[in-house]
Design a protein around this motif. Sequence first.
Motif, short mmCIF file in Angstrom:
data_model
loop_
_atom_site.label_atom_id
_atom_site.label_comp_id
_atom_site.label_asym_id
_atom_site.label_seq_id
_atom_site.Cartn_x
_atom_site.Cartn_y
_atom_site.Cartn_z
N SER A 81 0.86 -1.18 0.00
CA SER A 81 0.00 0.00 0.00
C SER A 81 0.90 1.23 0.00
CB SER A 81 -0.92 0.00 1.23
OG SER A 81 -0.16 -0.06 2.44
N TRP A 82 0.33 2.38 -0.38
CA TRP A 82 1.13 3.61 -0.48
C TRP A 82 1.12 4.33 0.87
CZ3 TRP A 82 2.00 8.64 0.20
CH2 TRP A 82 2.91 9.28 -0.63
N GLN A 89 -1.81 4.91 3.50
CA GLN A 89 -2.37 3.83 4.30
C GLN A 89 -1.28 2.80 4.56
OE1 GLN A 89 -5.84 3.28 5.44
NE2 GLN A 89 -4.57 1.92 6.67
N MET A 92 -0.92 -2.48 4.08
CA MET A 92 -2.04 -3.10 3.38
C MET A 92 -1.57 -3.97 2.20
SD MET A 92 -4.88 -2.25 4.93
CE MET A 92 -6.23 -2.37 3.75
N GLY A 93 -0.26 -4.13 2.06
CA GLY A 93 0.27 -5.00 1.01
C GLY A 93 0.68 -6.34 1.57
N ASP A 103 3.98 -1.75 3.34
CA ASP A 103 3.70 -0.52 2.62
C ASP A 103 4.99 -0.02 1.98
OD1 ASP A 103 5.11 1.25 4.58
OD2 ASP A 103 3.47 0.67 5.90
N TRP A 159 3.51 1.69 -8.11
CA TRP A 159 3.34 2.99 -7.47
C TRP A 159 4.38 4.01 -7.91
CZ3 TRP A 159 -1.03 4.02 -5.47
CH2 TRP A 159 -1.74 3.15 -4.63
N TYR A 193 -4.76 4.86 -1.75
CA TYR A 193 -3.55 4.51 -1.00
C TYR A 193 -3.60 3.07 -0.49
CZ TYR A 193 -2.78 9.60 -0.70
OH TYR A 193 -2.59 10.93 -0.98
N ARG A 194 -4.79 2.60 -0.16
CA ARG A 194 -4.94 1.28 0.45
C ARG A 194 -4.71 0.14 -0.53
NH1 ARG A 194 -11.57 0.99 1.12
NH2 ARG A 194 -12.03 0.59 -1.10
N ASN A 195 -4.75 0.42 -1.83
CA ASN A 195 -4.57 -0.64 -2.82
C ASN A 195 -3.19 -1.29 -2.70
OD1 ASN A 195 -7.05 0.21 -3.83
ND2 ASN A 195 -6.42 -0.13 -5.96
N ALA A 196 -3.14 -2.58 -2.91
CA ALA A 196 -1.86 -3.30 -2.93
C ALA A 196 -1.33 -3.31 -4.36
CB ALA A 196 -2.05 -4.72 -2.42
#
Length: 206
Positions: A81-82, A89, A92-93, A103, A159, A193-196
Amino acid sequence: MIFRFTILLAILAAVFSYIGLYPGERPSALASQRWQKLTAQGEPLAPWAGPWSCVQDKKSGLIWEVKTDNESIHDGYWSYSWFDGRAGQANMGDCYFESDRCDTLDLIRRANQEAQCGVSNWRLPTAEELQSLLYHQGKTGDALIDKGFFPHTKHGDYWSGQAQQALTSSFRHLGYGALAVNFGTGETTALPYRNAAFVRLVGQLD
């Protein structure tokens, strides 16, 4: 005569070792004019040689992280996550090198501690820098990058460091996110941001 034969065998062994390690990922002559392979110690390698840990852009001087499949911090399968410590966030990865989930700040911190290829200022690239890696090899389904220099690249989003991007469409309710470049389609979009998503770090020699 025996000496020459021994040298020939050594050369052939190196070539076949390279082919075994990186099957179907031979660098092109044209790409070799732009890219320089580097060892983990930052030493230059010939285009056909390996293993290598980084790739330097001869035009810009930027040094790019090379992904692996060995479950190190550089494994191409890990997602993040970013997060930069303030915005974004955290955790979340998915990866194996953190006790929590992962992250982007986790990878940057670890990479700078490791200082691979002599680089200790690793960061997320800009979207424009990521776009400069896009390369159409003409094979359907391949990631849009020169795999002769950048193996283990995934057909997905990577990212950038550009945050505070207004989200649109189905993500609009989440407010802001960061830009990502998709190495399957070549498109650049703002993601939550929460996306992996995947990460390829960039840096320069101090």
